[in-house]
Design a protein around this motif. Structure first.
Motif, PDB file in Angstrom:
ATOM      1  N   ARG A  33       0.849  -1.195   0.000  1.00  0.00           N
ATOM      2  CA  ARG A  33       0.000   0.000   0.000  1.00  0.00           C
ATOM      3  C   ARG A  33       0.881   1.240   0.000  1.00  0.00           C
ATOM      4  O   ARG A  33       2.030   1.209   0.447  1.00  0.00           O
ATOM      5  N   THR A  51       0.445   5.359  11.533  1.00  0.00           N
ATOM      6  CA  THR A  51      -0.675   4.616  10.955  1.00  0.00           C
ATOM      7  C   THR A  51      -1.747   4.387  12.009  1.00  0.00           C
ATOM      8  O   THR A  51      -1.547   4.685  13.185  1.00  0.00           O
ATOM      9  N   ASN A  52      -2.859   3.833  11.555  1.00  0.00           N
ATOM     10  CA  ASN A  52      -3.962   3.511  12.457  1.00  0.00           C
ATOM     11  C   ASN A  52      -3.749   2.127  13.072  1.00  0.00           C
ATOM     12  O   ASN A  52      -3.520   1.154  12.352  1.00  0.00           O
ATOM     13  N   SER A  54      -5.893   0.214  14.163  1.00  0.00           N
ATOM     14  CA  SER A  54      -6.958  -0.680  13.701  1.00  0.00           C
ATOM     15  C   SER A  54      -6.783  -1.149  12.261  1.00  0.00           C
ATOM     16  O   SER A  54      -7.600  -1.926  11.762  1.00  0.00           O
ATOM     17  N   SER A  55      -5.713  -0.737  11.582  1.00  0.00           N
ATOM     18  CA  SER A  55      -5.542  -1.085  10.170  1.00  0.00           C
ATOM     19  C   SER A  55      -5.164  -2.556   9.984  1.00  0.00           C
ATOM     20  O   SER A  55      -4.599  -3.201  10.876  1.00  0.00           O
ATOM     21  N   LYS A  57      -2.852  -3.725   8.053  1.00  0.00           N
ATOM     22  CA  LYS A  57      -1.399  -3.924   8.026  1.00  0.00           C
ATOM     23  C   LYS A  57      -0.838  -4.107   9.434  1.00  0.00           C
ATOM     24  O   LYS A  57       0.067  -4.900   9.645  1.00  0.00           O
ATOM     25  N   TYR A 106      -6.244  12.721  11.307  1.00  0.00           N
ATOM     26  CA  TYR A 106      -6.252  11.257  11.222  1.00  0.00           C
ATOM     27  C   TYR A 106      -6.532  10.602  12.572  1.00  0.00           C
ATOM     28  O   TYR A 106      -7.068   9.502  12.633  1.00  0.00           O
ATOM     29  N   ASP A 115      -6.085   4.697  18.467  1.00  0.00           N
ATOM     30  CA  ASP A 115      -6.015   4.257  17.081  1.00  0.00           C
ATOM     31  C   ASP A 115      -4.809   4.852  16.351  1.00  0.00           C
ATOM     32  O   ASP A 115      -4.708   4.791  15.139  1.00  0.00           O
TER      33      ASP A 115
END
Length: 141
Positions: A33, A51-52, A54-55, A57, A106, A115
């Motif tokens: 990604r 990053t999140n 909860s993602s 990845k 974000y 998150d």
């Protein structure tokens, strides 16, 4: 052959507005990604991304830490792939280290948002492509 690997690769990375990062899914296939470039890097060995938590990845990295990142200079058709591992960091110091103004877009709860996490990528080796040639290299510690 590159004269100064760290300088050549570092300059290429610093000029890119997008990073491509790959993880391994539950069936052993790569998932790639596009992401914002790393917020911080230490040479060409260690990179920090936001990053999140909860993602997908993050879930993949928790199961399999193997990863690669790729940076591409489209103008001169050159690029670098680094392979290594990812750690998911959720401690306050790591999150504060790369937090930037505007990140609430974000992560609305701020730097303590559950998150929000940090991906720490540690490179082991790389492959550089330029001028129709490819060159493999070990990443200096």
């Amino acid at each position: 052959m590159m004269r100064d690997t760290e300088k050549t690769i570092g300059n290429l990375i610093d000029k890119q507005g997008v990073a491509f990062i790959s993880s391994v899914d539950k069936d052993g296939f790569p998932n790639t990604r596009a992401m914002l470039p790393p917020r911080k890097r230490e040479g060409i060995h260690t990179f920090y991304f936001t990053t999140n938590t909860s993602s997908l990845k993050v879930a993949q990295y928790r199961k399999n830490e193997k990863a690669c990142i790729y940076f591409c200079d489209r103008r001169f058709f050159r690029g670098v792939m680094l392979t290594g591992t990812v750690e998911v960091l959720e401690d306050a110091a790591s999150k504060e280290m790369i937090w930037q103004e505007g990140d609430t877009m974000y992560y609305p709860k701020g730097v303590t948002d559950p998150d929000y996490c940090v991906l720490k990528f540690t490179a082991e080796k790389g492959r550089y492509y330029a001028k129709f040639q490819t060159e493999e290299f070990q990443v200096p510690l």
